[in-house]
Design an enzyme around this catalytic site. Structure first.
Site, PDB file in Angstrom:
ATOM      1  N   TYR A  96      -6.089  10.819   3.848  1.00 48.68           N
ATOM      2  CA  TYR A  96      -4.663  10.916   3.588  1.00 48.68           C
ATOM      3  C   TYR A  96      -4.513  11.938   2.445  1.00 48.68           C
ATOM      4  O   TYR A  96      -5.497  12.512   1.988  1.00 48.68           O
ATOM      5  CB  TYR A  96      -4.099   9.549   3.205  1.00 48.68           C
ATOM      6  N   GLN A 115       0.854  -1.186   0.000  1.00 50.26           N
ATOM      7  CA  GLN A 115       0.000   0.000   0.000  1.00 50.26           C
ATOM      8  C   GLN A 115       0.890   1.236   0.000  1.00 50.26           C
ATOM      9  O   GLN A 115       1.689   1.449   0.910  1.00 50.26           O
ATOM     10  CB  GLN A 115      -0.908   0.038   1.228  1.00 50.26           C
ATOM     11  N   ARG A 133     -10.199  -7.223  10.105  1.00 43.79           N
ATOM     12  CA  ARG A 133     -10.273  -7.624  11.510  1.00 43.79           C
ATOM     13  C   ARG A 133     -10.490  -9.123  11.700  1.00 43.79           C
ATOM     14  O   ARG A 133      -9.940  -9.727  12.622  1.00 43.79           O
ATOM     15  CB  ARG A 133     -11.399  -6.847  12.210  1.00 43.79           C
TER      16      ARG A 133
END
Length: 393
Positions: free
Chosen positions: A168, A98, A344
């Site tokens: 971001y 990423q 998760r």
């Protein structure tokens, strides 16, 4: 089930199945370099059966990290990254890096580099004003993404994911709330999308045809005045028209303003407050409920918004959010999504996919308590995993 776990094409690469481990900062790079712990984390995920795991967060510049304990792409990082990609490949999975610049989410005090924002604003993380890049500095940032992609290729990655989400830097430029510029990178929706499109083009020119190129795009910021669904659909259509991406991963929320919109489930305010220094912790008691809002969890909780992108676009899409069992994976495929991304649930049970393949009725043991969120400041983990290692069916 055969479709989910059959090989699938993603741009120039073939994944062994349609399940991707989404990018989650691992908290295992104290010196901004790969560690054995980071390799072990992704090796375990890979051996658990995913088609591809994603290494987060690989910043394109030292000031583009959320703090100094994250990798930034440079020659010194390549030997460790090569060991990591070799380890993942040995388990039969692909691996993506990423790439991005944290922008206003960066902690300037930790990084010792200025945080960047599209327009003038104060950073509550660095406790100082952020730097507003001019046109030449934006060009350097675009080029830095291309350089980072080349480093990823040299390190043996199969894919790169460009970070256009969560406010971001590129995501902040897309936001009408955060981007108040009057130059060619601000004002109109097309101008606000210019940086993201230039980054995608630069990365495509650098590694296109050899590495798969995906992008994580906010469907909504979840903040009044931020990027909304209609605005994001326009951006997605432009990215599709440009033809620089092999797939879009659809996300939501703002690390600055509304992080729980991405996660859903319980809001871990108490645990989160404990990670903050004392003065900030006191302030968090006042704003905590507003910052960490609660959104009820249900399977595929981003699907309603994502459907609208599926209707408007023809390019491959990756569905994220509440993907924990075979039934939901099948739903995603039935709705036309080429891939699904899990986060998760794999922190809780790295071998979940192997177990689903053995028993399609397997249910995830993840409780969506989100107590894993604050652990990114130490070592990212499921806090229940050691206490209750047995899986739940």
């Amino acid at each position: 089930m055969n479709d989910i776990f059959a090989p699938a094409q993603l741009g120039p690469i073939t994944l062994r199945n349609r399940v991707i481990k989404s990018a989650t900062f691992e908290g295992r790079t104290p010196d901004a370099l790969v560690t054995d712990e980071l390799i072990g984390f992704h090796r375990e995920i890979a051996s658990g059966g995913v088609g591809m795991t994603t290494v987060a967060y690989c910043a394109v510049a030292p000031g583009g990290r959320t703090d100094r304990h994250q990798i930034w792409m440079r020659p010194d990082a390549l030997p460790g990254l090569r060991r990591l990609t070799d380890a993942v490949h040995a388990e039969g999975a692909a691996v993506s890096a990423q790439l991005g610049h944290a922008g206003p989410v960066a902690n300037a005090a930790s990084n010792r580099f200025p945080a960047l924002s599209p327009s003038r604003m104060f950073s509550p993380l660095g406790m100082r004003m952020m730097k507003v890049p001019d046109g030449s500095e934006i060009a350097e940032l675009v080029a830095a993404h291309a350089d980072a992609a080349r480093y990823a290729e040299q390190a043996g990655f199969d894919a790169v994911e460009i970070h256009f989400g969560h406010n971001y830097l590129a995501s902040a430029f897309l936001s009408p709330l955060l981007n108040r510029r009057t130059d060619r990178y601000g004002g109109s929706a097309e101008n606000r999308a210019r940086m993201a499109r230039e980054i995608a083009r630069a990365v495509r020119d650098a590694v296109g045809g050899r590495l798969a190129i995906t992008a994580k795009l906010n469907m909504v910021d979840g903040a009044r005045g931020g990027l909304d669904l209609a605005g994001s659909l326009r951006v997605a259509a432009w990215l599709e028209e440009d033809g620089c991406l092999d797939a879009l991963e659809l996300t939501a929320g703002s690390s600055l303003l509304n992080p729980m919109l991405l996660f859903h489930g319980d809001a871990p305010r108490t645990a989160f407050a404990k990670t903050l220094p004392v003065p900030t912790r006191w302030g968090f008691r006042v704003v905590g409920k507003k910052f960490l809002r609660e959104y009820p969890y249900h399977d595929a909780y981003l699907l309603d918004m994502a459907r609208q992108f599926r209707r408007e676009l023809t390019m491959p899409l990756i569905l994220l959010g509440g993907i924990t069992n075979l039934e939901t994976m099948r739903l995603a495929r039935a709705e036309g999504f080429e891939f699904v991304a899990m986060g998760r649930a794999l922190l809780r049970e790295p071998d979940l996919l192997r177990r689903i393949q053995s028993d399609p009725a397997t249910r995830s043991a993840c409780t969506h308590c989100n107590e894993c969120m604050p652990t990114i400041y130490s070592t990212t983990r499921c806090v229940l995993r050691l206490e209750h290692p047995a899986s739940v069916n």
